[in-house]
Design an enzyme around this catalytic site. Structure first.
Site: not given
Ligand code: AMP
Length: 283
Positions: A152, A60, A175, A146-148, A36, A33
């Site tokens: 982690q 996980q 984001v 991501g800081e989201k 990412h 999305h």
């Molecule tokens: P995931 O596929 O959910 O494991 O996320 C992959 C990477 O994308 C991780 O470093 C997340 O922190 C980052 N990420 C997920 N959602 C967001 C967001 N809304 N804004 C910024 N980074 C994100």
């Protein structure tokens, strides 16, 4: 636009590296999305080669049902990653990440005992382990997170430092949707009604920041203020809402600039997390 090339083994991946070229890695579980894509754009801007890993890490997930229903969409992900500037998509098989006889686990103390660690046993070890493997397989100069997923990120920074992993960890801002909801692959699971109330989490975090800027520095009072806002949405079950140290994620009694407000809540059967830096720009 020619598409990013899909690679499934580390050897093939590194065959594509040119001598001296810098490599940026964006680890993801696919289902890309805009959140990412912001990481991918940054990786593409700061490196000669931008690699996106798309690997749904089975270890996980606490719940096999959760793993089974995790969305997978490699073709669409390759298109999106390409549009954001990715050159290579690394989509390994499970056996390429965890070969037969695999027996190692990476564990980071302390950070992983709190918050998400409490509600998702083993989750952080699984993330630390897969991130270590991906960093070793891809060998990036920079890896983007991501800081989201704030806790982690704190854990990965600690692991990266403690194990002297080469390269740099780059943190990227969260984001959000126009109404403030942090983008997440889980948002798609919200019903229309649940989606409508979900932005209250960010609203609570923002209210905490505003109160802190107005002079309220007691973490407890800020947390109560935020919790009252979340509780307005009856559908939401608040799990935690805390002001924490941004490096250790331990609770802080006093909100100082850079402190992080973190929240986790469940709406229906979807668990959401979010966070916000408090007093950013103040000293
Ligand atoms: P995931 O596929 O959910 O494991 O996320 C992959 C990477 O994308 C991780 O470093 C997340 O922190 C980052 N990420 C997920 N959602 C967001 C967001 N809304 N804004 C910024 N980074 C994100």
């Amino acid at each position: 636009m020619t598409g990013a090339i899909v690679i499934t083994t580390p050897a093939e991946l590194r065959d594509r590296y040119q001598l001296g070229a810098s490599v940026g890695l964006v680890p993801t579980m696919g289902s890309l999305h805009e959140g990412h894509l912001s990481l991918i754009r940054r990786a593409a801007a700061e490196n000669d080669l931008a690699v996106v890993s798309a690997f749904v890490n089975p270890t996980q997930f606490n719940d096999p049902f959760d793993l089974a229903r995790y969305p997978r969409s490699l073709e669409r992900d390759v298109e999106l990653a390409t549009s954001a500037g990715a050159n290579l998509v690394y989509a390994p098989e499970v056996a390429t990440v965890y070969p037969a006889g695999f027996a190692t686990r990476v564990h980071v103390d302390r950070i992983t005992e709190l918050w998400e660690g409490e509600s998702r046993p083993g989750h952080f070890d699984a993330v630390a382990t897969v991130v270590s493997i991906l960093l070793n397989q891809v060998r990036p100069d920079r890896a983007y997170f991501g800081e989201k997923d704030f806790q982690q990120l704190a854990m990965i920074r600690q692991m990266h430092r403690d194990l002297a992993v080469p390269g740099e960890i780059v943190a990227c801002p969260t984001v959000r949707e126009p109404d403030g909801l942090a983008m997440s692959s889980r948002n798609a699971r919200l019903s229309e009604g649940e989606r409508a109330v979900a932005p209250v989490l960010y609203e609570a975090l923002r209210a905490m920041d505003e109160a802190a800027r107005g002079g309220e520095r007691s973490s407890l009072k800020l947390a109560i203020l935020g919790a009252l806002i979340v509780k307005r949405a009856l559908e939401i079950e608040l799990e935690y809402l805390q002001v924490v140290n941004p490096e250790t994620v331990e609770p802080l009694e006093v909100a100082i600039p850079g402190a992080r407000a973190i929240v986790a809540a469940t709406i229906g059967d979807t668990r959401l997390i979010d966070n916000l830096e408090l007093l950013s720009g103040e000293s």
